[in-house]
Motif scaffolding. Structure first.
Motif, short mmCIF file in Angstrom:
data_model
loop_
_atom_site.label_atom_id
_atom_site.label_comp_id
_atom_site.label_asym_id
_atom_site.label_seq_id
_atom_site.Cartn_x
_atom_site.Cartn_y
_atom_site.Cartn_z
N PRO A 1 30.78 32.17 -90.88
CA PRO A 1 30.63 32.41 -89.45
C PRO A 1 29.80 33.65 -89.20
N GLU B 1 27.36 33.75 -76.67
CA GLU B 1 28.50 34.05 -77.55
C GLU B 1 29.82 33.89 -76.81
N LYS C 1 26.86 30.36 -81.03
CA LYS C 1 26.54 31.17 -82.21
C LYS C 1 25.15 31.76 -82.05
N THR D 1 22.16 34.07 -84.28
CA THR D 1 21.68 34.73 -85.49
C THR D 1 20.18 34.96 -85.34
N GLY E 1 26.79 26.27 -81.97
CA GLY E 1 27.53 26.62 -83.18
C GLY E 1 27.68 25.46 -84.14
N HIS F 1 24.21 24.72 -85.73
CA HIS F 1 23.44 25.92 -86.07
C HIS F 1 22.90 25.86 -87.50
#
Length: 373
Positions: free
Chosen positions: A72, A310, A315, A317, A336, A339
């Protein structure tokens, strides 16, 4: 009055609906404060048709792809908000977003005065006036905070732990052409992490403009027009609607993303290019798209939207799969669920750019600003 679902007309602080002619900037919007110099600081299964070889490498439609970590992602927002003035910050954000939206609404159907910062990069008088109106609210309520604005640069106390990231008009090109979508985007960082955020999105079209307001605080959830929102549960790229964006420089990053655009257009429900990073993130948070990615955005482009995603359960990154900060030069947000599947293609493409020498170090971090990221 007729309303588009989920959208509201801009209102004044008294709650009265403002017509474009009435929504003007209040007197007292002073000049932008002196600037401070900016510096640079140093598992789920895969998509359909994917299988794992004996070497542990994944294959997608017969193409060998590097495995992606399924751990995660670390939270990008503030982890512990105890003792922080979240309520006061949220009230200031709402007021600042509302004031900025009022200025835009007053100008949206009028002729534009446009300056070109580059070959295609432009700015309008409305960008500047909107930022001034926002700054008036922020400085009145939090005079000791540091500010990073797209138009005004860095101002305020560089030793402050709080940094306001302000994009007064995200999607200026759309605004200049009278084409939805564009937005006011404001976020407050605490030691480099998003603490609270708002995005006021403009939708509709000429002589029919409406807005909707997104709000989020770290650990407090994400909301649209007061209603709790959540990312979608779609678990297949083939059933996903995706979004991306392109910068003004037609370089290797631009070419790489064009290849990604072509690839995902073929394997998904489609890839949109809307032209407003803040709005793109909010659409993921709202659950109407599944993912958005883009190279080389600035902190004011992303700071509000990533927190909203979020807090809506999504998610965030970097595009190389690494942990994200608002000072990074790439971002991918998603529901998420898909992802890691998206990173199967996006991560190696990004890593190749980095290996070829493209700069992906943090940038636009104000000199002296102390962060935990």
């Amino acid at each position: 009055m007729a309303m588009t679902a989920g959208l509201t007309a801009v209102a004044s602080s008294s709650g009265k609906l403002l017509s474009p002619a009435a929504a003007v900037c209040r007197p007292g919007c002073g000049a932008l404060a002196g600037r401070v110099r900016m510096g640079t600081a140093g598992g789920r299964p895969g998509a359909q048709g994917m299988r794992t070889s004996s070497s542990g490498m994944r294959r997608v439609r017969g193409v060998r792809a590097a495995a992606v970590s399924e751990a995660p992602a670390a939270r990008i927002g503030v982890v512990d908000t105890e003792g922080l003035p979240v309520k006061a910050l949220m009230e200031a954000l709402e007021a600042a977003g509302r004031r900025g939206a009022e200025v835009i609404m007053a100008a949206v159907d009028k002729p534009r005065n446009i300056d070109y910062k580059g070959k295609a990069d432009l700015v309008t008088d409305t960008d500047r006036n909107t930022e001034l109106a926002i700054l008036e609210v922020v400085r009145e309520r939090f005079p000791g905070h540091l500010i990073l604005g797209e138009e005004g640069g860095v101002s305020g106390d560089p030793t402050s732990e709080y940094l306001w990231c302000i994009d007064p008009l995200d999607g200026t090109t759309n605004f200049a052409h009278g084409y939805p979508c564009f937005a006011v985007s404001i976020a407050v960082l605490y030691r480099g992490r998003p603490l609270a955020a708002t995005v006021v999105e403009f939708a509709g079209g000429p002589f029919a403009w409406v807005t909707r307001t997104f709000l989020a605080s770290a650990g407090g959830g994400a909301f649209c027009n007061g209603q709790r929102i959540h990312v979608s549960s779609t678990d297949m790229i083939e059933r996903s609607l995706l979004v991306t964006g392109f910068g003004y420089d037609h370089d290797k990053a631009w070419e790489t993303n064009l290849d990604l655009f072509k690839y995902y257009t073929d394997v998904s429900r489609g890839v949109r290019r809307l032209g407003s990073a803040a709005t793109d993130c909010c659409h993921v948070a709202l659950g109407i798209t599944e993912s958005y990615w883009e190279f080389r955005l600035k902190p004011w482009d992303m700071a509000a939207g990533v927190l909203i995603v979020e807090e809506a359960g999504g998610k965030v990154t970097r595009m190389d799969g690494g942990p994200f900060t608002v000072f990074d030069r790439s971002v991918i947000v998603s529901n998420g669920v898909i992802h890691d599947k998206l990173l199967e293609k996006i991560q190696p493409a990004t890593e190749k750019l980095i290996a070829d020498g493209l700069d992906f170090t943090q940038w636009m971090k104000p000199t002296g600003y102390m962060t935990d990221v």
